[in-house]
Enzyme design. Structure first.
Site, mmCIF file in Angstrom:
data_model
loop_
_atom_site.group_PDB
_atom_site.id
_atom_site.type_symbol
_atom_site.label_atom_id
_atom_site.label_comp_id
_atom_site.label_asym_id
_atom_site.label_seq_id
_atom_site.Cartn_x
_atom_site.Cartn_y
_atom_site.Cartn_z
ATOM 1 N N ASN A 24 0.803 -1.221 0.000
ATOM 2 C CA ASN A 24 0.000 0.000 0.000
ATOM 3 C C ASN A 24 0.841 1.279 0.000
ATOM 4 O OD1 ASN A 24 -2.630 -1.220 0.106
ATOM 5 N ND2 ASN A 24 -2.165 -1.828 2.189
ATOM 6 N N THR A 52 2.824 -7.817 -1.381
ATOM 7 C CA THR A 52 2.785 -7.506 0.046
ATOM 8 C C THR A 52 2.487 -8.767 0.831
ATOM 9 O OG1 THR A 52 1.591 -6.335 1.798
ATOM 10 C CG2 THR A 52 0.370 -6.734 -0.232
ATOM 11 N N ASP A 54 1.129 -8.850 3.603
ATOM 12 C CA ASP A 54 -0.161 -8.688 4.288
ATOM 13 C C ASP A 54 -1.323 -9.203 3.453
ATOM 14 O OD1 ASP A 54 0.793 -7.475 6.654
ATOM 15 O OD2 ASP A 54 1.002 -5.574 5.608
ATOM 16 N N MET A 96 2.582 -10.205 12.377
ATOM 17 C CA MET A 96 2.359 -8.943 11.672
ATOM 18 C C MET A 96 0.947 -8.885 11.094
ATOM 19 S SD MET A 96 5.823 -8.204 9.501
ATOM 20 C CE MET A 96 5.015 -6.867 8.606
ATOM 21 N N ARG A 98 -1.462 -5.185 10.758
ATOM 22 C CA ARG A 98 -2.068 -4.017 11.395
ATOM 23 C C ARG A 98 -3.569 -3.974 11.159
ATOM 24 N NH1 ARG A 98 0.571 0.348 13.012
ATOM 25 N NH2 ARG A 98 2.397 -0.396 11.890
#
Length: 205
Positions: A24, A52, A54, A96, A98
């Site tokens: 991002n 990514t 994530d 990890m 968020r």
């Protein structure tokens, strides 16, 4: 300002194509550099290549970087299972994530045998309730004869939007280079709570 500097270097060297690999924040960098080109009337192509760990980019089933990171998380929890068999107690593994729980959810792959952990998994997409967490842990700890493994995303927040890492910690006041709160106290906060509630040995990882 940093993105303006990037564009100025590109322009000085006649660079017309910018391929930037990342998530991002990288995509935002591409956007800003491209805006600088448009403002200058400079013919330019800025292209974001999604990658990514994530796995939280829209319109993708999965992004490069996620599968290998997910495998790492699963292997880490496989190791925790072996530790937990040898040294009963509570192991809390923070992963990890968020805002996205894909990596933490990958910890479930570690469950080879019925009594393997993680026995509980907490993701940032759902509000974290400390009372329910304690009740869930007490139940699972008893059901698994004094063994408990918990997987939790670093970004879990309560219903008021407060990071769990902020409970009794100033870590969330620290910012990273993108201005995000640095989250690092989640495991220790939860381990401390369970140590008191379950009166047992706890490990925060």
């Amino acid at each position: 300002e940093y993105c303006k500097d990037i564009f100025n270097v590109f322009k000085a060297h006649g660079v017309r194509y910018f391929f930037y690999i990342g998530g991002n924040d990288s995509a935002d960098t591409v956007r800003i550099v491209n805006e600088q080109a448009e403002l200058s009337g400079y013919e330019f192509r800025a292209i974001h290549i999604p990658k990514t760990i994530d796995n939280d980019l829209m319109m993708n089933d999965h992004t490069p970087g996620y599968p290998s990171a997910a495998r790492f998380v699963a292997q880490a929890f496989i190791g925790l299972n072996l530790d937990n068999r040898a040294l009963p107690g509570v192991h809390i593994g923070v992963v990890m994530g968020r805002h996205a729980g894909f990596l933490t959810a990958a910890a479930s792959i570690a469950q080879k045998y019925p009594d393997d952990g993680p026995h509980l998994i907490y993701l940032p997409e759902l509000a974290f309730d400390m009372d329910k967490f304690i009740a869930d842990c007490k139940k699972a700890y008893k059901e698994n004869n004094g063994k408990l493994i918990v997987a939790v995303s670093e970004g879990v927040k309560d219903k008021d939007g407060k990071y769990i890492s902020e409970y009794g910690s100033d870590l969330a006041k620290t910012k990273d280079s993108f201005g995000h709160a640095q989250l690092g106290g989640t495991a220790q906060v939860l381990a401390n709570v369970l140590k008191d509630e379950l009166n047992c040995k706890t490990r925060a990882i």
